[in-house]
Design a protein around this motif. Structure first.
Motif, PDB file in Angstrom:
ATOM      1  N   GLU A  42      15.483  22.120 -21.595  1.00 20.22           N
ATOM      2  CA  GLU A  42      15.374  20.702 -21.226  1.00 20.22           C
ATOM      3  C   GLU A  42      14.296  20.442 -20.187  1.00 20.22           C
ATOM      4  OE1 GLU A  42      18.188  17.178 -19.264  1.00 20.22           O
ATOM      5  OE2 GLU A  42      19.012  19.188 -19.674  1.00 20.22           O
ATOM      6  N   HIS A  43      14.107  21.367 -19.252  1.00 16.78           N
ATOM      7  CA  HIS A  43      13.178  21.128 -18.154  1.00 16.78           C
ATOM      8  C   HIS A  43      11.830  21.843 -18.342  1.00 16.78           C
ATOM      9  CE1 HIS A  43      16.405  19.147 -16.067  1.00 16.78           C
ATOM     10  NE2 HIS A  43      17.173  20.230 -16.180  1.00 16.78           N
ATOM     11  N   VAL A  44      11.507  22.184 -19.577  1.00 17.77           N
ATOM     12  CA  VAL A  44      10.200  22.769 -19.897  1.00 17.77           C
ATOM     13  C   VAL A  44       9.406  21.743 -20.698  1.00 17.77           C
ATOM     14  CG1 VAL A  44       8.963  24.564 -21.153  1.00 17.77           C
ATOM     15  CG2 VAL A  44      11.005  25.151 -19.825  1.00 17.77           C
ATOM     16  N   GLU A  45       8.238  21.376 -20.195  1.00 18.66           N
ATOM     17  CA  GLU A  45       7.409  20.343 -20.819  1.00 18.66           C
ATOM     18  C   GLU A  45       6.283  20.981 -21.619  1.00 18.66           C
ATOM     19  OE1 GLU A  45       4.429  16.701 -19.412  1.00 18.66           O
ATOM     20  OE2 GLU A  45       6.050  17.372 -18.089  1.00 18.66           O
ATOM     21  N   VAL A  46       6.089  20.504 -22.855  1.00 18.85           N
ATOM     22  CA  VAL A  46       5.060  21.047 -23.743  1.00 18.85           C
ATOM     23  C   VAL A  46       3.910  20.055 -23.879  1.00 18.85           C
ATOM     24  CG1 VAL A  46       4.541  21.906 -26.060  1.00 18.85           C
ATOM     25  CG2 VAL A  46       6.789  22.356 -25.024  1.00 18.85           C
ATOM     26  N   THR A  47       2.693  20.527 -23.673  1.00 15.00           N
ATOM     27  CA  THR A  47       1.481  19.722 -23.859  1.00 15.00           C
ATOM     28  C   THR A  47       0.644  20.336 -24.981  1.00 15.00           C
ATOM     29  OG1 THR A  47       1.403  19.085 -21.523  1.00 15.00           O
ATOM     30  CG2 THR A  47      -0.641  18.886 -22.783  1.00 15.00           C
ATOM     31  N   TRP A  48       0.287  19.517 -25.974  1.00 19.35           N
ATOM     32  CA  TRP A  48      -0.568  19.973 -27.068  1.00 19.35           C
ATOM     33  C   TRP A  48      -1.990  19.456 -26.853  1.00 19.35           C
ATOM     34  CZ3 TRP A  48       1.143  23.353 -30.713  1.00 19.35           C
ATOM     35  CH2 TRP A  48       2.516  23.513 -30.856  1.00 19.35           C
ATOM     36  N   LEU A  49      -2.950  20.336 -26.997  1.00 18.53           N
ATOM     37  CA  LEU A  49      -4.368  19.985 -26.921  1.00 18.53           C
ATOM     38  C   LEU A  49      -4.962  20.067 -28.324  1.00 18.53           C
ATOM     39  CD1 LEU A  49      -5.304  22.300 -23.903  1.00 18.53           C
ATOM     40  CD2 LEU A  49      -4.521  19.916 -23.792  1.00 18.53           C
ATOM     41  N   HIS A  50      -5.820  19.081 -28.667  1.00 16.15           N
ATOM     42  CA  HIS A  50      -6.397  19.028 -30.015  1.00 16.15           C
ATOM     43  C   HIS A  50      -7.921  19.212 -29.947  1.00 16.15           C
ATOM     44  CE1 HIS A  50      -2.721  16.293 -30.825  1.00 16.15           C
ATOM     45  NE2 HIS A  50      -2.410  17.566 -31.032  1.00 16.15           N
ATOM     46  N   ARG A  51      -8.416  20.271 -30.554  1.00 19.49           N
ATOM     47  CA  ARG A  51      -9.864  20.507 -30.567  1.00 19.49           C
ATOM     48  C   ARG A  51     -10.607  19.405 -31.315  1.00 19.49           C
ATOM     49  NH1 ARG A  51      -8.097  25.148 -32.741  1.00 19.49           N
ATOM     50  NH2 ARG A  51      -7.465  26.726 -31.219  1.00 19.49           N
ATOM     51  N   SER A  52      -9.951  18.779 -32.277  1.00 19.81           N
ATOM     52  CA  SER A  52     -10.593  17.734 -33.066  1.00 19.81           C
ATOM     53  C   SER A  52     -10.846  16.468 -32.260  1.00 19.81           C
ATOM     54  CB  SER A  52      -9.730  17.402 -34.286  1.00 19.81           C
ATOM     55  OG  SER A  52      -8.420  17.006 -33.887  1.00 19.81           O
ATOM     56  N   ASP A  53     -10.240  16.368 -31.090  1.00 18.09           N
ATOM     57  CA  ASP A  53     -10.413  15.206 -30.219  1.00 18.09           C
ATOM     58  C   ASP A  53     -11.374  15.593 -29.096  1.00 18.09           C
ATOM     59  OD1 ASP A  53     -10.288  13.069 -28.502  1.00 18.09           O
ATOM     60  OD2 ASP A  53      -8.102  13.085 -28.285  1.00 18.09           O
ATOM     61  N   ALA A  54     -12.569  15.037 -29.127  1.00 16.52           N
ATOM     62  CA  ALA A  54     -13.600  15.407 -28.149  1.00 16.52           C
ATOM     63  C   ALA A  54     -13.182  15.075 -26.721  1.00 16.52           C
ATOM     64  CB  ALA A  54     -14.910  14.699 -28.485  1.00 16.52           C
ATOM     65  N   ALA A  55     -12.235  14.147 -26.564  1.00 17.19           N
ATOM     66  CA  ALA A  55     -11.797  13.768 -25.217  1.00 17.19           C
ATOM     67  C   ALA A  55     -10.753  14.713 -24.649  1.00 17.19           C
ATOM     68  CB  ALA A  55     -11.245  12.339 -25.243  1.00 17.19           C
ATOM     69  N   THR A  56     -10.256  15.641 -25.464  1.00 13.02           N
ATOM     70  CA  THR A  56      -9.207  16.560 -25.012  1.00 13.02           C
ATOM     71  C   THR A  56      -9.822  17.703 -24.208  1.00 13.02           C
ATOM     72  OG1 THR A  56      -7.842  16.071 -26.938  1.00 13.02           O
ATOM     73  CG2 THR A  56      -7.369  18.116 -25.767  1.00 13.02           C
TER      74      THR A  56
END
Length: 265
Positions: A176-190
């Motif tokens: 519950e207290h672990v946060e997941v962040t996904w980064l997308h290479r297809s998005d130049a702003a990431t």
């Protein structure tokens, strides 16, 4: 003057023949194969980053001291009693050796693996956990998160994963207290993986980190940040490159050796 005894050679890791039982397309770029076989050699290995080396070529070469083509993959959900496990393969079309093999594999196909190896399991006593990587690290990170769900459901932490795009994300077992962040290479702003890790809040207390993936991002980007800038004790960091952009695994090993030589100089 007596000559000290030579160090005993490390015993060779066992070889196991696995048979494909099914194939599943997890995302556009990842295939899961399920296998059956005699997994007696897995009985005492409980690391969440447990891995095997797939042998492409004649396994007898290993016994003769030769070097057949090897590719390293995380072994998932090994059930010693049932004799089953799974391996997730990153597939980039016809690129590479293991990916195309996995994409074409059919039930009944066999392959020999050497291992298992491994070194990391998340410590339930850590104040918080940092897990980061790209597609190649997702299987080991998924195993680590599943371990936390079972053994430390109140664990705190952050997960940062870099994939090609939204359709390459995967469901993960997460406390519950672990946060997941996904980064997308297809998005130049990431931001890239290293920049995203550097931008994370840094809670007080002891952190245990598991960071694996592309060599430049991991070894040149995240590793000095954790060890030199944040001064995380080496024993609380599992960090290594799984691959290097633009290099075969053989050339990648040479690159890793060069990195190690630089650090030892």
């Amino acid at each position: 003057m007596s000559t000290p005894p030579a160090a005993a050679a490390k015993p060779a890791k066992p070889l196991t023949e696995l048979t494909v039982t099914s194939r599943e397309q997890l995302t556009p770029g990842m295939v899961r194969l399920r296998f059956s076989g005699d997994l007696a050699s897995f009985a005492t290995n409980t690391f969440t980053d447990r891995y095997v080396k797939l042998v492409f070529g004649d396994p007898a070469e290993l016994e003769r001291g030769g070097r057949p083509t090897l590719r390293t993959y995380t072994a998932l959900d090994a059930d010693v009693e049932a004799g089953t496990l799974a391996i997730d393969f990153v597939v980039h079309g016809a690129e590479g050796i293991a990916g195309p093999w996995a994409a074409a594999a059919q039930p009944g196909d066999t392959i020999v693996v050497r291992g298992p190896g491994g070194a990391y399991t998340p410590d339930p006593e850590a104040d918080w956990h940092l897990l980061a990587g790209d597609e190649a690290a997702i299987p080991a990170i998924r195993q680590a998160l599943a371990h936390l769900v079972e053994h430390a459901p109140h664990a705190r932490g952050r997960v940062v994963l870099e994939v090609e795009g939204p359709d390459h994300e995967q469901p993960l077992p997460t406390p519950e207290h672990v946060e997941v962040t996904w980064l997308h290479r297809s998005d130049a702003a990431t931001p890239g993986l290293a920049d995203a890790v550097r931008a994370l809040p840094w809670p007080e207390g002891r952190v245990q980190a598991f960071v694996h993936g592309e060599g430049e991002a991991v070894m040149r980007g995240v590793r000095p940040y954790l060890l030199a800038e944040r001064r995380v004790p080496r024993e609380d960091v599992s960090i290594s490159a799984y691959w290097k952009k633009g290099r075969t695994e053989e050339a990648f090993r040479e690159w890793k050796a060069a990195i190690a030589a630089e650090e030892g100089a």
